[in-house]
Design a protein around this motif. Sequence first.
Motif, PDB file in Angstrom:
ATOM      1  N   ALA A   1       0.830  -1.202   0.000  1.00 53.68           N
ATOM      2  CA  ALA A   1       0.000   0.000   0.000  1.00 53.68           C
ATOM      3  C   ALA A   1       0.868   1.258   0.000  1.00 53.68           C
ATOM      4  N   ILE A   2       1.939   1.252   0.796  1.00 54.14           N
ATOM      5  CA  ILE A   2       2.854   2.403   0.844  1.00 54.14           C
ATOM      6  C   ILE A   2       3.539   2.597  -0.507  1.00 54.14           C
ATOM      7  N   ALA A   3       3.920   1.475  -1.131  1.00 61.40           N
ATOM      8  CA  ALA A   3       4.554   1.554  -2.452  1.00 61.40           C
ATOM      9  C   ALA A   3       3.580   2.131  -3.472  1.00 61.40           C
ATOM     10  N   GLY A   4       2.316   1.709  -3.404  1.00 64.17           N
ATOM     11  CA  GLY A   4       1.309   2.246  -4.312  1.00 64.17           C
ATOM     12  C   GLY A   4       1.077   3.718  -4.078  1.00 64.17           C
ATOM     13  N   LEU A   5       1.041   4.135  -2.821  1.00 67.74           N
ATOM     14  CA  LEU A   5       0.863   5.549  -2.487  1.00 67.74           C
ATOM     15  C   LEU A   5       2.003   6.382  -3.050  1.00 67.74           C
TER      16      LEU A   5
ATOM     17  N   ILE B   1       1.118  11.505 -10.334  1.00 65.73           N
ATOM     18  CA  ILE B   1       0.026  12.473 -10.442  1.00 65.73           C
ATOM     19  C   ILE B   1       0.475  13.903 -10.185  1.00 65.73           C
ATOM     20  N   ILE B   2       1.552  14.089  -9.411  1.00 66.72           N
ATOM     21  CA  ILE B   2       2.011  15.445  -9.092  1.00 66.72           C
ATOM     22  C   ILE B   2       2.859  15.946 -10.240  1.00 66.72           C
ATOM     23  N   ALA B   3       2.234  16.462 -11.236  1.00 65.09           N
ATOM     24  CA  ALA B   3       2.911  17.017 -12.406  1.00 65.09           C
ATOM     25  C   ALA B   3       1.966  17.985 -13.088  1.00 65.09           C
ATOM     26  N   ILE B   4       2.533  18.950 -13.804  1.00 67.47           N
ATOM     27  CA  ILE B   4       1.713  19.916 -14.520  1.00 67.47           C
ATOM     28  C   ILE B   4       1.021  19.207 -15.676  1.00 67.47           C
ATOM     29  N   GLY B   5      -0.275  19.264 -15.697  1.00 69.84           N
ATOM     30  CA  GLY B   5      -1.038  18.618 -16.749  1.00 69.84           C
ATOM     31  C   GLY B   5      -2.418  19.214 -16.859  1.00 69.84           C
ATOM     32  N   ALA B   6      -3.180  18.734 -17.825  1.00 69.17           N
ATOM     33  CA  ALA B   6      -4.505  19.280 -18.079  1.00 69.17           C
ATOM     34  C   ALA B   6      -5.420  19.125 -16.875  1.00 69.17           C
TER      35      ALA B   6
ATOM     36  N   ALA C   1      -2.387   3.630  -4.127  1.00 65.62           N
ATOM     37  CA  ALA C   1      -2.325   4.581  -5.235  1.00 65.62           C
ATOM     38  C   ALA C   1      -3.597   5.430  -5.296  1.00 65.62           C
ATOM     39  N   ALA C   2      -4.750   4.798  -5.045  1.00 67.09           N
ATOM     40  CA  ALA C   2      -6.026   5.525  -5.050  1.00 67.09           C
ATOM     41  C   ALA C   2      -6.073   6.553  -3.929  1.00 67.09           C
ATOM     42  N   VAL C   3      -5.552   6.189  -2.752  1.00 65.49           N
ATOM     43  CA  VAL C   3      -5.490   7.133  -1.632  1.00 65.49           C
ATOM     44  C   VAL C   3      -4.604   8.324  -1.997  1.00 65.49           C
ATOM     45  N   GLY C   4      -3.525   8.068  -2.733  1.00 64.61           N
ATOM     46  CA  GLY C   4      -2.660   9.143  -3.186  1.00 64.61           C
ATOM     47  C   GLY C   4      -3.411  10.140  -4.050  1.00 64.61           C
TER      48      GLY C   4
END
Length: 213
Positions: free
Chosen positions: A10-14, A21-26, A161-164
């Motif tokens: 779970a930590i690896a997925g997070l 997801i933390i990137a400049i995008g639409a 990953a979903a929690v992230g």
Amino acid sequence: MLPADWFPAAIAGLGLGLSLIIAIGAQNAFVLRQGLRREHVALVVVICAASDALLIALGIGGGAVVFGRMPWLVDVVRWVGAAFLLFYGILAARRALRPARATLADADADTAPARPAALAVAATCLALTWLNPHVYLDTVVLLGSVASTHGEARWAFGAGAAVGSILWFSALGFGARLLAPVFAKPLAWRVLDGIIAIVMVVLAVTLAVSSLR
């Protein structure tokens, strides 16, 4: 019963989910703008987070294999996504050149334009999410593939990953109001819309070029 290694998975997925997801995008640009305008923020956050969770689950459930066997489907999404991003970029450029509202304070003024309908905001958010092939590559293909390496703990990886996604979109949407003093100036809105326009157009061109290869 949870597998013994569910927590590390779970930590690896997070961690991987946040790094993607933390990137400049639409999508992030749209969430930020809605957060700054304080318009249907909760709706936008829910749509983005729920979409990511669904796509991650699709990848873990075997969606990555489908995309690997049907590469033409990715090309279709790329062309449709490029067209939509270009259209949205043009709208952002128009706002930058001819802003409809000068400051955040005007949002409460009687002369301010009406708030966009929730349905229109939801439709735009869904389009920016589901018509973006990078979303599929990050969630379905990459996260789905990495999750499969965790065996029985793959769903714990996906949950992380979903929690992230939930944490990031909530912070971006609801935390944007902290920038309100900066965006009290008309120029700040024009600069933001100008940046959004550039990001959208660059992404559109990138998608179009990648489809021609």
